[in-house]
Motif scaffolding. Structure first.
Motif, mmCIF file in Angstrom:
data_model
loop_
_atom_site.group_PDB
_atom_site.id
_atom_site.type_symbol
_atom_site.label_atom_id
_atom_site.label_comp_id
_atom_site.label_asym_id
_atom_site.label_seq_id
_atom_site.Cartn_x
_atom_site.Cartn_y
_atom_site.Cartn_z
ATOM 1 N N HIS A 11 0.876 -1.170 0.000
ATOM 2 C CA HIS A 11 0.000 0.000 0.000
ATOM 3 C C HIS A 11 0.918 1.226 0.000
ATOM 4 O O HIS A 11 1.716 1.400 0.916
ATOM 5 N N VAL A 14 -3.098 6.599 0.228
ATOM 6 C CA VAL A 14 -4.524 6.863 0.006
ATOM 7 C C VAL A 14 -4.606 8.316 -0.442
ATOM 8 O O VAL A 14 -4.157 9.219 0.262
ATOM 9 N N GLU A 17 -10.871 9.808 0.006
ATOM 10 C CA GLU A 17 -11.894 8.877 0.459
ATOM 11 C C GLU A 17 -13.258 9.523 0.279
ATOM 12 O O GLU A 17 -13.459 10.681 0.643
ATOM 13 N N LYS A 23 -11.989 4.367 -1.402
ATOM 14 C CA LYS A 23 -10.748 5.144 -1.352
ATOM 15 C C LYS A 23 -10.026 5.059 -2.692
ATOM 16 O O LYS A 23 -9.951 4.006 -3.298
ATOM 17 N N GLU A 25 -6.614 4.848 -4.144
ATOM 18 C CA GLU A 25 -5.353 4.401 -3.581
ATOM 19 C C GLU A 25 -4.274 4.233 -4.649
ATOM 20 O O GLU A 25 -4.577 3.972 -5.807
ATOM 21 N N ASN A 27 -1.220 1.645 -5.077
ATOM 22 C CA ASN A 27 -0.711 0.380 -4.555
ATOM 23 C C ASN A 27 0.236 -0.257 -5.563
ATOM 24 O O ASN A 27 0.160 0.021 -6.757
ATOM 25 N N HIS A 47 -11.826 -4.016 -0.117
ATOM 26 C CA HIS A 47 -10.997 -4.363 -1.280
ATOM 27 C C HIS A 47 -11.571 -5.526 -2.096
ATOM 28 O O HIS A 47 -10.850 -6.204 -2.807
#
Length: 70
Positions: A11, A14, A17, A23, A25, A27, A47
């Motif tokens: 991760h 973020v 949100e 969110k 994100e 990654n 997720h």
């Protein structure tokens, strides 16, 4: 998403949100057991669901970071 395997390796951040808990994100993700790529997309809180996104190779990610910090 049926038929698509993924593993979140790292991760990174973020970015935002929503009020529904989704969110946006960044990654590092391995898609279908391939080499991990950097990925920017919306994710549900568990997720389990994801929105459309963009994937970047490590080289593309490094290039983007240079443009952002320039």
């Amino acid at each position: 998403m049926a038929g698509i395997k993924f593993e979140i390796i790292e991760h990174v951040a973020v970015l935002s949100e929503s009020s529904s808990g989704w969110k946006k994100e960044v990654n590092l993700i391995s898609w279908n057991e391939r080499e991990p790529k950097y990925d920017i997309r919306d994710w549900s809180p568990d997720h389990e669901k994801m929105g459309k996104g963009v994937t970047l190779t490590t080289e593309e990610w490094q290039q983007l970071k240079q443009y952002i910090t320039a």
